[in-house]
Design a protein around this motif. Structure first.
Motif, PDB file in Angstrom:
ATOM      1  N   CYS A 116      11.989  -5.459   1.020  1.00 58.35           N
ATOM      2  CA  CYS A 116      12.833  -4.500   1.743  1.00 58.35           C
ATOM      3  C   CYS A 116      13.778  -5.169   2.744  1.00 58.35           C
ATOM      4  N   ASN A 117      13.543  -6.435   3.071  1.00 64.54           N
ATOM      5  CA  ASN A 117      14.338  -7.215   4.037  1.00 64.54           C
ATOM      6  C   ASN A 117      14.391  -6.580   5.426  1.00 64.54           C
ATOM      7  N   LYS A 118      13.451  -5.692   5.740  1.00 62.65           N
ATOM      8  CA  LYS A 118      13.412  -5.043   7.053  1.00 62.65           C
ATOM      9  C   LYS A 118      12.109  -5.341   7.779  1.00 62.65           C
ATOM     10  N   GLY A 119      10.991  -5.210   7.075  1.00 66.24           N
ATOM     11  CA  GLY A 119       9.680  -5.385   7.688  1.00 66.24           C
ATOM     12  C   GLY A 119       9.254  -6.839   7.747  1.00 66.24           C
ATOM     13  N   SER A 120       8.180  -7.080   8.468  1.00 68.83           N
ATOM     14  CA  SER A 120       7.571  -8.406   8.540  1.00 68.83           C
ATOM     15  C   SER A 120       6.247  -8.367   7.801  1.00 68.83           C
ATOM     16  N   LEU A 121       5.812  -9.516   7.289  1.00 64.59           N
ATOM     17  CA  LEU A 121       4.532  -9.577   6.603  1.00 64.59           C
ATOM     18  C   LEU A 121       3.426  -9.762   7.629  1.00 64.59           C
ATOM     19  N   GLN A 122       2.310  -9.047   7.419  1.00 68.67           N
ATOM     20  CA  GLN A 122       1.185  -9.150   8.337  1.00 68.67           C
ATOM     21  C   GLN A 122      -0.109  -9.341   7.566  1.00 68.67           C
ATOM     22  N   GLU A 123      -1.043 -10.033   8.207  1.00 71.28           N
ATOM     23  CA  GLU A 123      -2.341 -10.314   7.584  1.00 71.28           C
ATOM     24  C   GLU A 123      -3.232  -9.096   7.727  1.00 71.28           C
ATOM     25  N   LYS A 124      -3.899  -8.727   6.638  1.00 67.70           N
ATOM     26  CA  LYS A 124      -4.834  -7.610   6.648  1.00 67.70           C
ATOM     27  C   LYS A 124      -6.096  -8.035   5.913  1.00 67.70           C
ATOM     28  N   THR A 125      -7.149  -7.244   6.046  1.00 69.47           N
ATOM     29  CA  THR A 125      -8.410  -7.513   5.363  1.00 69.47           C
ATOM     30  C   THR A 125      -8.768  -6.287   4.530  1.00 69.47           C
ATOM     31  N   SER A 126      -9.111  -6.524   3.259  1.00 72.88           N
ATOM     32  CA  SER A 126      -9.490  -5.415   2.385  1.00 72.88           C
ATOM     33  C   SER A 126     -10.891  -4.939   2.728  1.00 72.88           C
ATOM     34  N   ARG A 127     -11.305  -3.839   2.163  1.00 73.30           N
ATOM     35  CA  ARG A 127     -12.650  -3.326   2.426  1.00 73.30           C
ATOM     36  C   ARG A 127     -13.733  -4.250   1.879  1.00 73.30           C
ATOM     37  N   PHE A 128     -13.345  -5.192   1.017  1.00 76.32           N
ATOM     38  CA  PHE A 128     -14.293  -6.161   0.469  1.00 76.32           C
ATOM     39  C   PHE A 128     -14.304  -7.456   1.279  1.00 76.32           C
ATOM     40  N   GLY A 129     -13.529  -7.535   2.377  1.00 72.42           N
ATOM     41  CA  GLY A 129     -13.517  -8.693   3.248  1.00 72.42           C
ATOM     42  C   GLY A 129     -12.526  -9.772   2.865  1.00 72.42           C
ATOM     43  N   LYS A 130     -11.679  -9.538   1.862  1.00 74.31           N
ATOM     44  CA  LYS A 130     -10.687 -10.533   1.445  1.00 74.31           C
ATOM     45  C   LYS A 130      -9.393 -10.330   2.222  1.00 74.31           C
TER      46      LYS A 130
END
Length: 187
Positions: A116-130
């Motif tokens: 989208c060239n607007k947002g920034s990428l951020q680190e997240k954790t899935s419900r499985f811990g990945k």
């Protein structure tokens, strides 16, 4: 009678086992079924009888109030609660208030979403811990990658994002475009 001749279970234990396989609502037999939430015991008379029970009973933990904390939406005390995916902190005034404390998301510095060239990428954790990395403009932008994003440009297709990969031969950078996936050694 030697130890090897004794039955593994007594008659009493088998009687209890049978009692747990009888539906308490209609008296029919219960059988093991598999659903999207896991394995459970269900009545064989389904759909006439819709009784179900968990195969393994999990201990329910009571909500524990956190003195000195305050819900930012309604002002009630926050509590440690047990949910479908584990423990979390939420408002004690549930269901009137649906506030849940979120872990702060780490935004990857200088990495703009290539979709989208607007947002920034951020680190997240899935419900499985990945760990995974997604655009902070979600749900408008659904860009997501599984490896750590790095600012850079692919040598082959010029896609504006690379992924840091720890390979057996050392750290390499892979093009984040799934159509290309070109590996390069240096930025």
């Amino acid at each position: 009678m030697s130890d090897s001749d004794k039955p593994l279970f007594t008659h009493h234990e088998h009687a209890l086992d049978k009692e747990y396989h009888v539906c308490p609502e209609c008296g029919s037999e219960l059988s093991i079924k598999h659903g999207k939430s896991g394995t459970f015991l269900g009545c064989v008379s389904y759909p006439n009888c819709q009784y179900t029970r968990a195969v393994v009973e999990h201990e329910r933990v009571e909500d524990k109030l956190l003195p000195g904390s305050e819900c930012p939406l309604c002002g009630h005390v926050l509590a440690v609660k047990q949910g479908r995916y584990g423990m979390f902190i939420g408002c004690s005034n549930f269901p009137a208030c649906h506030h849940i404390e979120q872990e702060p998301q780490e935004i990857i510095e200088n990495v703009v979403c290539p979709s989208c060239n607007k947002g920034s990428l951020q680190e997240k954790t899935s419900r499985f811990g990945k760990k995974f990395y997604s655009c902070d403009a979600y749900p408008k932008c659904k860009f997501v990658v599984n490896h750590e994003p790095v600012e850079g440009c692919c040598e082959k297709c010029h896609f504006p994002l690379l992924l840091k990969r720890n390979m057996a031969a050392g750290i390499k950078y892979q093009c984040a475009d799934k159509k290309c996936s070109y590996m390069q050694k240096l930025l």
